[in-house]
Design an enzyme around this catalytic site. Structure first.
Site, PDB file in Angstrom:
ATOM      1  CG  ASP A 158      35.232 100.072  62.779  1.00  0.00           C
ATOM      2  OD1 ASP A 158      35.745  99.449  63.687  1.00  0.00           O
ATOM      3  OD2 ASP A 158      35.411 101.437  62.635  1.00  0.00           O
ATOM      4  CG  HIS A 193      38.110 101.604  65.154  1.00  0.00           C
ATOM      5  ND1 HIS A 193      36.674 102.165  64.988  1.00  0.00           N
ATOM      6  CD2 HIS A 193      38.620 102.089  66.405  1.00  0.00           C
ATOM      7  CE1 HIS A 193      36.347 102.950  66.075  1.00  0.00           C
ATOM      8  NE2 HIS A 193      37.516 102.859  66.854  1.00  0.00           N
ATOM      9  CB  SER A 236      35.325 105.526  68.274  1.00  0.00           C
ATOM     10  OG  SER A 236      35.513 104.291  68.936  1.00  0.00           O
TER      11      SER A 236
END
EC number: 3.4.11.5
Length: 297
Positions: free
Chosen positions: A241, A269, A112
Site C-alpha cells: 500500500d 490501496h 483508509s
C-alpha cells in the site's frame, strides 16, 4: 476470489435524510435485514461517499448494514461543503445517528479514512462499538499526509480546486485523481461531466481535512487508541500500500495488541482487489458465525 463473489446488490430497505445541523443533511441507507447484526460502514476520502462495494461484502441474510455519507460527501447535502465540517462534527454525527437508529452497539467497518474515523469513533464512544474491522488504516500523521503528495505540496494541489475558472478546477481535479490512481495501483475510467464535478467536490473536502491534519494531531490517533476497548479487532493491510504505509498498520497493532493483523499481497490501496475482498469477506463471515475474528495475533 473475483468481484462476482460479492453479495448481490439490492435496494436499501430504509433511506434516511438525517438533519445534523449547521445546514448539513446526511443521506443514510440501510441494507440487509432490519434484525441483523448492526454494522456501521464508514467510507474513505474524506469526501468519497459510500460505494456499493462497501456494502456488498456483507451477507444480507446476517447483517443490518448502515451506510451514512459523511458531511459534504456522496449524496449528503450540501455536497462538497467544508463549512462546519471537521472530525469533531463527524463524531457528533455518529453519536446522533446511533441514537436516531436506536442501535445499542454496532460493528464498525472502515477503510483508509473510514478506518481513521472508526478508531476516532470508538475512542469517542467506547461502549458503542462491538467490534472493529479496519482495512488499510490511515493514521493521519504528518508524514502520512506529506508522503502521499510527494514533491508537490498539498497547497499546490488544493488551490486549483477553488479557482474561478471551471477549466482550471477540472484540470486540478484530474491531476489529483490520476495521482491517486497511480499511488493506489488502480486504473479506473477517467471521470468526465457530472462524475468530474463530483470529483472536484470530493477533493475539496479531502483537501480541507488534510490541510488541517484531519484534526487528529493533538492528541494523535495513536494516542487516542488508549481509549479503545478490548473488542474483537481485525486489521487488514496490503504489504504494498503506497497511500497508507504498511508501517502504520504495525504501529497501530502495537497500540492495540489484542488486534489481529492480516497482510494481503499485491493489493496496493485497492479496496476492490480480489485478495482484499476475500480477506474482508472472510473476516465478516467469521464474526457473523462466531462473534470474533479469531485468536489475537
Amino acid at each position: 476470489m473475483s468481484a462476482n463473489a460479492l453479495f448481490p446488490d439490492a435496494a436499501p430497505w430504509a433511506t434516511h435524510a438525517l438533519d445534523v445541523g449547521d445546514g448539513h443533511v446526511l443521506q443514510v441507507l440501510e441494507f440487509g435485514r432490519p434484525d441483523g447484526i448492526p454494522a456501521l460502514v464508514l467510507h474513505g476520502g474524506p469526501g468519497s461517499g459510500c460505494s456499493p462495494l462497501l456494502r456488498r461484502v456483507f451477507d444480507p441474510a446476517r447483517w443490518r448494514v448502515i451506510c451514512p455519507d459523511q458531511r459534504g460527501a456522496g449524496s449528503s447535502l450540501p455536497r462538497g461543503c467544508t463549512a462546519h465540517n471537521t472530525t469533531a462534527d463527524l463524531l457528533a454525527d455518529l453519536r446522533r445517528l446511533r441514537e436516531f437508529l436506536a442501535v445499542d452497539r454496532w460493528v464498525v467497518a472502515g477503510g483508509s479514512w473510514g478506518a481513521t474515523l472508526a478508531l476516532a469513533h470508538v475512542a469517542d464512544q467506547p461502549s458503542a462499538v462491538a467490534a472493529l474491522l479496519l482495512r488499510a488504516s490511515f493514521l493521519a500523521r504528518r508524514e502520512d499526509i506529506d508522503g502521499f503528495f510527494g514533491p508537490l505540496s498539498l497547497d499546490d494541489r488544493a488551490t486549483g480546486l477553488d479557482h474561478a475558472e471551471p477549466a482550471e478546477r477540472e484540470r486540478t481535479a484530474l491531476a489529483w485523481w490520476r495521482h491517486e490512481q497511480m499511488r493506489a495501483g488502480t486504473a479506473g475510467a477517467e471521470p468526465q461531466g457530472d462524475a468530474l464535478a463530483a470529483q472536484i467536490d470530493r477533493l475539496r473536502v479531502q483537501a480541507h481535512y488534510l490541510r488541517h491534519g484531519c484534526w487528529l494531531q493533538s492528541p494523535s490517533l495513536l494516542e487516542r487508541c488508549e481509549a479503545v476497548p478490548r473488542v474483537p479487532t481485525q486489521l487488514i493491510h496490503a504489504r504494498d500500500d503506497r497511500i497508507c504505509p504498511p508501517e502504520g498498520a504495525q504501529a497501530l497493532q502495537r497500540r492495540l495488541p489484542h488486534a489481529r493483523l492480516r497482510w494481503v499481497d499485491d493489493a496496493g490501496h485497492d479496496a476492490g482487489h480480489p485478495a482484499m475482498i476475500a480477506a474482508v469477506m472472510t473476516a465478516l463471515a467469521s464474526y457473523a458465525e462466531h462473534g470474533h475474528f479469531g485468536e489475537a495475533a
